[in-house]
Each structure stands twice: as structure tokens, then as C-alpha cells.
Design a protein around this motif. Structure first.
Motif, PDB file in Angstrom:
ATOM      1  N   PHE A 727       0.832  -1.212  -0.107  1.00 11.29           N
ATOM      2  CA  PHE A 727      -0.143  -0.028  -0.136  1.00 11.29           C
ATOM      3  C   PHE A 727       0.797   1.092   0.068  1.00 11.29           C
ATOM      4  CE2 PHE A 727      -3.278  -3.022   1.447  1.00 11.29           C
ATOM      5  CZ  PHE A 727      -4.436  -2.739   0.544  1.00 11.29           C
ATOM      6  N   HIS A 774      -6.363  -6.153  -0.639  1.00  9.94           N
ATOM      7  CA  HIS A 774      -7.312  -5.433  -0.571  1.00  9.94           C
ATOM      8  C   HIS A 774      -8.455  -6.082   0.157  1.00  9.94           C
ATOM      9  CE1 HIS A 774      -6.277  -2.075  -3.310  1.00  9.94           C
ATOM     10  NE2 HIS A 774      -5.529  -3.087  -4.203  1.00  9.94           N
ATOM     11  N   TRP A 810      -6.029   1.706   0.633  1.00 12.69           N
ATOM     12  CA  TRP A 810      -7.131   0.978   0.344  1.00 12.69           C
ATOM     13  C   TRP A 810      -8.270   1.843  -0.142  1.00 12.69           C
ATOM     14  CZ3 TRP A 810     -11.927   0.571   2.999  1.00 12.69           C
ATOM     15  CH2 TRP A 810     -12.692  -0.537   2.442  1.00 12.69           C
ATOM     16  N   GLN A 828     -16.336  -5.334   0.418  1.00 12.76           N
ATOM     17  CA  GLN A 828     -15.875  -4.026   1.126  1.00 12.76           C
ATOM     18  C   GLN A 828     -16.615  -3.603   2.119  1.00 12.76           C
ATOM     19  OE1 GLN A 828     -16.344  -2.065  -2.669  1.00 12.76           O
ATOM     20  NE2 GLN A 828     -14.316  -2.076  -3.230  1.00 12.76           N
TER      21      GLN A 828
END
Length: 920
Positions: A727, A774, A810, A828
Motif C-alpha cells: 500500500f 485489498h 485501500w 468492502q
């Protein structure tokens, strides 16, 4: 039917009629046309001009459509009134319309007649929801409305919502008294209403499905061109229109747009012209709509969708990977008295309901279970029986080792085999679909297990054989619940006269005793000696025979019923023979190998060369501690970030062809010493290998891990370190517009972000990003904190790789995925749930995290609003797209990425800045 007498005496708000009223009923009617009023209206007054004595559909419309039956539907639609407002929700009014219209058409034997609906304001939404309820209804007679509706006229219907706060004040000004507000109806029409979004999404999805089936529902949308005095436009054109359908203006305000005084009224001529054209195109009444064939076809589609909701990608992956037994093995079971007892019919005094096969790790339980299952499946083909199975997989995805996966799989197979049970279960699916708001249906364990156990108890005419393998690879508390449920079901089935035979397999732990049923237990290591002897004799081909016989005797003496240990030893001895070992060396090699699986695994690690052992230390954390099995290309990408000098940008995948695939697979297999199975996914060869790495204290010593660290702690450090590195790459460090204090989106900031050249970054993430990170980054961070007991900052994490920086990276991909799809995925949403439970995980307060969540939700609303209005961002401006139809999972309707020439037209930018105040 009317309101209560107290309200009927109200001199200001007269009693309003409810239900269906027939306004015109010719004997040769070819079509039904139904009028549904809107907010603060009623069945009579909504359609009546102040100068007229009758509603115009009663007085004027029959002159133009003499062969159409004309109906009106009334309901309590007062938002504000003296006394108490009706609390009915929109879904209740939709259900009332469906039931009332169905009852009238059934009573008059016209249930298959063509149907046209005309809805004003809220009435248009009731039309749409009634059709959706009809389509998904488990009662066949209630589905005829969906099957026969041919056209809909929407008059000032707020498909995209409306700011009705001021509109609701109109009756209050007339009353001059305290108000009572039906907030349920009013909230439905706000632009951010979830109910409105659900109806709009599901309705357009239904229209799209029908179009694919070559069935079109004709639609026309009418919008008001004049404001209400002192109030303004109630439903703007953008909300009253549906992209792809005719949009027609009426020179009147929202209230007067449905009150016509004469046939020459332009609004009347426009609406009647559409109705007459639709009726002409329909011709004679349908001879097929609502017939058994049509209903059967629709039911078949619903059943297919129901099965799809139960089946998951890995539902039989474990069973399919279990090798078939070696020739000549596993046949002893069919002559074993305990197995024979289990197969006896229910009325036999020695019949057993449950057969439980127990054994040591690696003793061949799963192979034996698969062999019994295949034999039973062949036998049920010759009789009236159903055979279903589930193989738990501790190495697989979470659902493969959960009770939910068990019941989804078993019920999927059961419903496939029994149409009667499918019909019984279908209403559960339909209710679930209605509650899903277009999202993927998520089942709960308790709702599936309750139906499953009840169903098999009642199946008296059909024998049920149930196989459940590797129970020990499920959580222990869940195992106990599963056993008790199956035990109770078995006992109830016996009492009810049903035949339910259950075959289980597990290790010896956990210890659970069966209480209420006749059962048999088989301890595999006490029964498989002949199978192991047969396997060794067949596989260990060596010369001279004296050496071979001596080695076979040594193997059999030390195997203790464990096939896995035996197969490792046979392969090791064959490899030594190929390397030129002498007979004496071969004997010493066998003597030096530990007799337990744990000792064998330790020896394999010790024998690895230093370079291979170092590779194993890099690979093992991802195989043992990953939250789902990783694919080969994922492992390759992940290992690039598992180094001291990670890449600054996302590396491109290099496994481009079969030769690259095979080369990397050989490397991983060689590094693991054979403990890992490397195909398309990388997994342990047996769950006992995972147990060894997770529990043995010698692993850290053998692998020379940093002092004081066990394998589990080391593994989670390695995983979170790779997540930090990932990330921190250039593509993830794109600045996002911060949310406003109230969580709203400043559209100008969003536009400024989207006007920059970000297309390259987004495409790189989509093409080269690691999906696993993710999905599971925060779960791994939480696991590391639980193990280490310290914050990640305490662990010496630099600020550029802090948990907050991971969240920012993210969110970059989340922003663009929302812009692409117009929705937040289930995965998510689950991540937000995890973070909300412990916002300190990413160094935020609950309020700060809530602000981010609200901002994302508002972005979803913003994107969907833009999609619905058909705006597209191109290289110079925003333009209208007439062919756009809103779909929450549609392709990219917004080209929101491009070069620096991208600009918004000032008037549209102003429009969406105003929209910002409604996003909440």
C-alpha cells in the motif's frame, strides 16, 4: 371501504375511498387500464377537474377507448392531515394494489387480460413495486399481474426522489392546525431513500431481464413544467424521466397535471394518444400470459436462481481433489459388520442410523469416505433414494470449513433431487431476494439448517444418505452443534418412519458421544493394515527381493495405520534407490526416519539445504496463515513485497505462459520439501502439516527464525510487512478529497481529483493489484495485534507504512471501484464492519471512521444519480446520453478518467453542488 367515521366527519379532509372501483366496464373489454393516485390525493379527486363532476377517466376516456375496462385504485395517501396519518408504508400499498387487482380479475375471469397502469406521483412507485412483488410472489395467481402488464404511464413520478419537505406543508396551511405526518411515505421520496433506490434498481433490472427475453413493457414519463404556487417544482424533469423512454411535458403544476376538463386539453390528448397507441399494438387479449406454461417457465427461472444462491464456487472442490483409492484398497469396508449394520433397512433390529469413521491424521479417512460415497451413489441410481455429501476443507476458503458451507451444499443437492422440496423452499428464497435490494443473497446458517433438518425428517417416501467428511476441520463448538442436530434429526426420522442414514468421519478429537440413536463407530487405523500392506507391496519396487522384503516389513511395523506417513517413506526410499544408495544405506535411512508424522515433518525441514530452507521461511507464512488458499500467480506477486527492498510501483505479472507456470510451480514444490501441494493454488498436502507448523515449537528453531519469535508471530509480521509495502507503492498514494465534517462530499473537490491524469494508476491497480491484500489487509493487521499484544506503531512501523497509510491506499481503489460500478461490494462492506468494530486498528476515532463511511455512501448516491441522469464526463464537457439506462452493476457510464483537458460545464457543476446538500 372508507376511513373511520371520526375522520369521515372531518369537514376539511373528507373521507377518501380505498380499493378498486370500476369506472367503465364494456362487455367486450380487451384491456384493463388502472389509475393509481399520488400523495395527498385520492381515488376520485386526483383525477377530477375543479369544474367537473366526475373523474375524467370515467367521463372522457371511454369515448376514446370504448373496449377498455377502466379501473381506479385508492389508498390512504395523506402525508399531513388532521388527526393521525396512516402509517402504511409504500410496500403495504403496493401489496394492497396487487391483492385487490388480482381478486377483481379472478372474480371476473379476466386474470389473463392485458394490463396498462397509470400512476401519478407516488402512485407510479406503487405500480413498480406491485409489479416486483407480483414477479417474485410464491402464489401463482398473484404472479398474473407481472405476466400481463404491458405498459405504464408515469405522471410526475419521482423515480429519482424529490425534495418534498415544502410540499408536505400545503395541507397544513389549509388546515391551520397541528399536523400529523406519515413519515414512512414522505421518507420514501427523498433522494437518498433506500426503499426508492431498491425499487428503482430492481425495476430496471427486471425490465432489462424481460428485454433479454424479447418481452417489452412500454413506458412513457410525463413531467410538470409549471411550479406549485409558493412551492416550486415538486418532481423535476430529471427525476420524473427514465433514460431510454419517451419524456413528455405537461403544461401544469404537479397537482393539476392529472386534472383535465375537456378532450381538447393538450395534456389529455398527449396521454390518451399514448394509451390508444398501446391498446392498438396489443390487439386481442393474450392467450398465453398467465397460462400454466408461462407460469412454469417463470418458476423454472426462480428455481434456477434459488439453486445459484446456495451453490458457492468451492462447494465440491475438496471432494474433487481427493484421489481415488489405490487399486485393491478400501474394499474391506463393504464387508465390515459395522458398515453392513448401517446399510440395513430401518425395520431390521440391528439397523444403525449413524456410522462414524474415526482415525488418526493421515490414516485415509477422506479417501475411504469418497469410496463409500461413490458406491452409494451408484446404488441409489437403481432405487428411490437421495445421496448428498459435504467434505469440510480446513485448507480452503472460510465457507469450506463452516456450518454455513455445509448446509448450503447439502440443501443445494437436496433441492436438486426433490422438486417437492424445492417448491416448499422457494418462498424462503423469494423473501430473501426481496430483502437483498439487488445485492448478492446471503444466507444464514440457522435458516438453512432449520429447513434442512425439518425436510429430511418428513421425507417418508425417499431414503436419504448423508455423508459429512472431516468434521474436525470445522470449529469445535460448531462440530458439537452439528452432531447434536444430526443426532436429533436421526432420532426424529426413526420415530416418524423416515429413512435417514448419516455417515461421518473425523479424527478422534473432539470426543463427542452419541446419545439418542443407534450408531456404529469404525477406528480406521485398526482396520486398514491390509490396505497399507497392499499399497507398499505395489509401490515399493526394488531389487534385490531380500532388501525389498526387509524394507516392507520395517514400514508395516512402524506405519501404525497412517497412510500419509507410509506414502512419504515409500517415496523417500524410491528416491534414495535412484540416487544409488546401497542396501545398508537404505536400511539405515528407514531406521533414521521418525515414526510419527510430526517427527517426519521435522526431519523433512532439517534435511532442506540452507537456500531451500530460506525459501521455505518466505513461503510458509503465506501457505499456513493466509485466510484463503492463494493462487500461484498471487504467491508470485506477494513474494515481490516480502523483501527488504520492495518495489516502488506495482510489478507486472510474469507468469505469462505454461512454461513460466511450470517453472515457478517446480520451484515452490522443491522449496517445500513436498509438504506443500502446488497446482493452481498453493496448499498444505494434508491438514496435519498445518497442525505441525501451528503447534510445533521446533519449527522456529529449525527454520532459524529471529530469536524469541514463534512461527505464528513471525508469519503475521511477514504478512503485515508485505501489506505495508504494497500500500506504499506509487499507485496507492493518490490524494483523495477529505470528507466534510458532516461526511458530505464537496463535489468541486471530487471533480478536481477526477480531472487529473489518474487513468494510468487506476488501470495499473486493476491489472496488477493484489486482490488478496485489498480483501484481507485489515484482518491480518488485527490478527497480528492480537498475537503480539502491541500496536503496529509500537512494533517500529515507520509513519509512511502506518495503519492509517494502509487505509488511505485501500480507499484509493475503493473510490475508483465505486465510480466504476456505482456500488460498494459485499467484501468492502464487511471490511467497514471490521474497522467499525475497532477503529483504533487504523488509528482513527469512531467518529472519524463514520465520517469516511458516510462520505463513501454519499459517493455511491452521487455516482448513481449521475448514471441515472445519463451524464458522461468526456474530454471537454458533460453531455447527455439518451441511451443510458441506470444499472447498479452496469459498465462504466461515467468516463471519469482522462487528461487535464477534462472540464465540467459551469451550469452542471452548479447543479451538482446543489445536489451535495441532499446527499445525506
Amino acid at each position: 371501504m372508507f376511513r373511520s367515521s371520526n375522520l369521515a366527519k372531518d369537514p376539511i379532509i373528507p373521507a377518501f375511498p380505498q380499493g378498486i372501483k370500476v369506472w367503465h366496464n364494456p362487455s367486450e373489454a380487451e384491456v384493463d387500464i388502472v389509475f393509481i393516485h399520488g400523495l395527498t390525493g385520492d381515488r376520485e379527486r386526483t383525477w377530477t377537474h375543479p369544474s367537473a363532476s366526475q373523474p375524467w377517466p370515467m367521463s372522457l376516456l371511454p369515448l376514446h377507448l370504448p373496449n377498455s375496462r377502466i379501473l381506479a385504485f385508492g389508498y390512504d395517501a395523506y402525508v399531513v392531515q388532521r388527526g393521525v396519518a396512516a402509517s402504511n408504508q409504500l410496500v403495504d400499498h403496493s401489496r394492497d394494489l396487487l391483492n385487490a387487482l388480482t381478486a377483481l380479475r379472478d372474480m371476473t375471469d379476466t386474470s389473463t387480460r392485458h394490463l396498462i397502469l397509470v400512476g401519478h406521483s407516488l402512485g407510479g412507485l406503487i405500480c413498480k413495486d406491485a409489479i416486483l412483488q407480483s414477479r417474485n410472489n410464491p402464489e401463482p395467481h398473484l404472479r398474473n399481474i407481472f405476466l400481463t402488464v404491458k405498459a405504464i404511464a408515469f405522471l410526475g413520478t419521482p423515480h429519482g426522489g424529490s425534495d418534498l419537505a415544502s410540499w408536505a406543508q400545503i395541507p397544513v396551511k389549509a388546515l391551520g392546525v397541528a399536523k400529523s405526518v406519515n413519515t414512512d411515505l414522505l421518507s420514501v421520496l427523498q433522494t437518498s431513500s433506500e426503499v426508492l433506490y431498491r425499487i428503482q434498481t430492481d425495476f430496471l433490472s427486471m425490465v432489462r431481464d424481460l428485454r433479454e427475453q424479447d418481452r417489452l413493457i412500454k413506458m412513457a414519463c410525463y413531467w410538470e413544467s409549471l411550479p406549485m404556487p409558493g412551492i416550486g417544482i415538486i418532481v423535476p424533469r430529471s427525476s420524473a424521466s427514465l433514460a431510454g423512454y419517451n419524456s413528455i411535458s405537461v403544461h401544469a403544476n404537479h397537482k393539476d397535471m392529472v386534472k383535465f376538463s375537456a378532450a381538447e386539453d393538450p395534456g389529455f390528448m398527449s396521454l390518451v394518444g399514448e394509451l390508444m397507441r398501446w391498446v392498438r399494438e396489443l390487439g386481442h387479449p393474450s392467450q398465453t400470459a398467465g397460462t400454466p406454461d408461462v407460469i412454469a417457465k417463470m418458476l423454472d427461472k426462480q428455481k434456477e436462481d434459488c439453486l445459484k444462491s446456495l451453490r458457492f464456487q468451492e462447494y465440491d472442490s475438496r471432494k474433487s481433489t481427493i484421489v481415488n483409492p489405490s487399486s485393491g484398497t478400501c474394499n474391506w469396508i463393504f464387508n465390515d459388520s459395522r458398515y453392513v449394520s448401517w446399510t440395513l433397512p430401518k425395520y431390521h433390529p440391528e439397523s444403525a442410523s449413524i456410522l462414524w469413521i474415526k482415525g488418526k491424521p493421515g490414516s485415509g479417512k477422506s479417501i475411504l469416505m469418497k469410496n463409500i460415497l461413490l458406491c452409494q451413489e451408484r446404488s441409489v441410481l437403481e432405487g428411490d433414494a437421495i445421496c448428498i455429501s459435504f467434505f469440510f476443507n480446513g485448507r480452503g476458503a472460510e465457507i469450506e470449513r463452516s456450518p454455513l458451507g455445509l448446509y448450503q451444499s447439502l440443501l443445494f443437492q437436496l433441492l436438486q433431487s426433490s422438486d417437492a422440496l424445492m417448491t416448499e423452499f422457494l418462498p424462503n428464497y423469494i423473501r430473501k431476494e426481496q430483502q437483498s435490494f439487488g445485492e448478492k443473497i446471503t444466507w444464514q446458517t440457522h435458516e438453512l439448517s432449520k429447513f434442512f433438518h425439518s425436510a429430511i425428517i418428513e421425507m417418508k417416501s425417499t431414503s436419504i444418505y448423508i455423508f459429512v467428511d472431516a468434521l474436525d476441520e470445522c470449529d469445535e463448538d460448531d462440530v458439537r452443534t452439528i452432531i447434536r442436530d444430526f443426532e436429533d434429526t436421526s432420532a426424529a426420522a426413526v420415530s416418524n418412519g423416515s429413512v435417514v442414514k448419516i455417515c461421518l468421519s473425523s479424527r478422534h478429537f473432539p470426543q463427542i458421544s452419541l446419545r439418542n440413536v443407534t450408531s456404529q463407530e469404525i477406528f480406521l487405523e485398526s482396520s486398514n493394515f491390509e490396505d497399507i500392506r497392499h499399497f507398499v507391496h505395489r509401490e515399493l519396487i526394488l531389487e534385490p527381493s531380500d532388501l525389498r522384503n526387509g524394507l516392507i516389513a520395517g514400514i508395516l511395523n512402524r506405519s501404525h495405520g497412517v497412510f500419509l506417513w507410509t506414502s512419504f517413506i515409500v517415496r523417500r526410499l524410491l528416491k534414495a534407490s535412484d540416487q544409488g544408495y546401497s542396501a545398508e544405506q537404505m536400511t539405515k535411512l528407514l531406521d533414521s526416519i521418525p515414526s510419527s508424522l510430526e517427527g517426519l515433518f521435522e526431519q523433512i525441514l532439517i534435511d532442506l539445504e540452507p537456500l531451500r530452507l530460506a525459501s521455505m521461511a518466505l513461503l510458509a507464512p503465506w501457505v499456513i496463515c493466509s485466510l484463503r488458499p492463494l493462487e500461484l500467480d498471487e504467491i508470485y506477486q506477494i513474494l515481490a513485497f516480502n523483501t527488504e527492498i520492495p518495489p516502488l510501483s506495482l510489478p507486472k505479472p510474469v507468469i505469462r505462459n505454461e512454461s513460466d507456470f511450470k517453472r515457478f510451480r517446480r520451484q515452490l514444490t522443491d522449496s517445500s520439501g513436498g509438504l506443500f501441494e502446488v497446482q493452481f493454488k498453493v496448499q498444505v498436502i494434508h491438514e496435519s502439516v498445518r497442525d505441525f507448523f501451528m503447534k510445533s515449537k521446533k519449527v522456529a528453531e529449525i527454520m532459524r527464525l529471529p530469536s524469541g519469535k514463534g512461527f505464528i508471530e513471525y508469519s503475521h509480521e511477514q504478512i503485515t510487512s508485505a501489506i505495508f509495502h504494497y500500500f506504499a507503492v506509487r499507485e496507492m498514494r493518490y490524494p483523495l478529497p477529505p470528507p466534510e465534517p458532516n461526511g458530505q462530499i464537496a463535489v468541486s473537490k471530487l471533480v478536481a481529483m477526477l480531472s487529473k491524469p489518474v487513468l494510468t494508476n487506476f488501470k495499473s491497480i486493476a491489472r496488477c493489484g493484489i486482490t488478496y491484500f485489498h480483501t484481507f489487509a485489515f484482518a491480518h493487521m488485527k490478527e497480528r495485534l492480537k498475537i503480539s499484544g502491541a500496536t503496529l506503531i509500537d512494533c517500529g512501523t515507520p509513519a509512511c507504512k502506518s495503519p492509517r497509510a494502509i487505509l488511505e491506499g485501500w480507499l484509493v481503489f475503493l473510490y475508483y471501484s465505486v465510480i466504476q460500478t456505482g456500488r460498494i461490494s459485499t467484501e468492502q462492506d464487511q471490511i467497514f464492519d471490521l474497522l467499525y468494530q475497532d477503529s483504533s486498528l487504523v488509528q482513527l476515532s469512531t467518529q472519524q471512521l463514520q465520517r469516511i463511511i458516510t462520505s463513501i455512501n454519499n459517493l455511491v448516491i452521487f455516482v448513481n444519480k449521475t448514471m441515472k441522469d445519463g451524464f458522461v464526463l468526456d474530454s471537454s464537457s458533460i453531455t447527455m446520453r439518451q441511451d443510458t439506462s441506470f444499472n447498479g452493476e452496469a459498465p462504466t457510464y461515467l468516463r471519469l478518467f482522462g487528461d487535464q483537458r477534462m472540464r465540467w460545464k459551469p451550469d452542471l457543476l452548479t447543479k451538482y453542488e446543489e445536489l451535495r446538500t441532499r446527499l445525506l
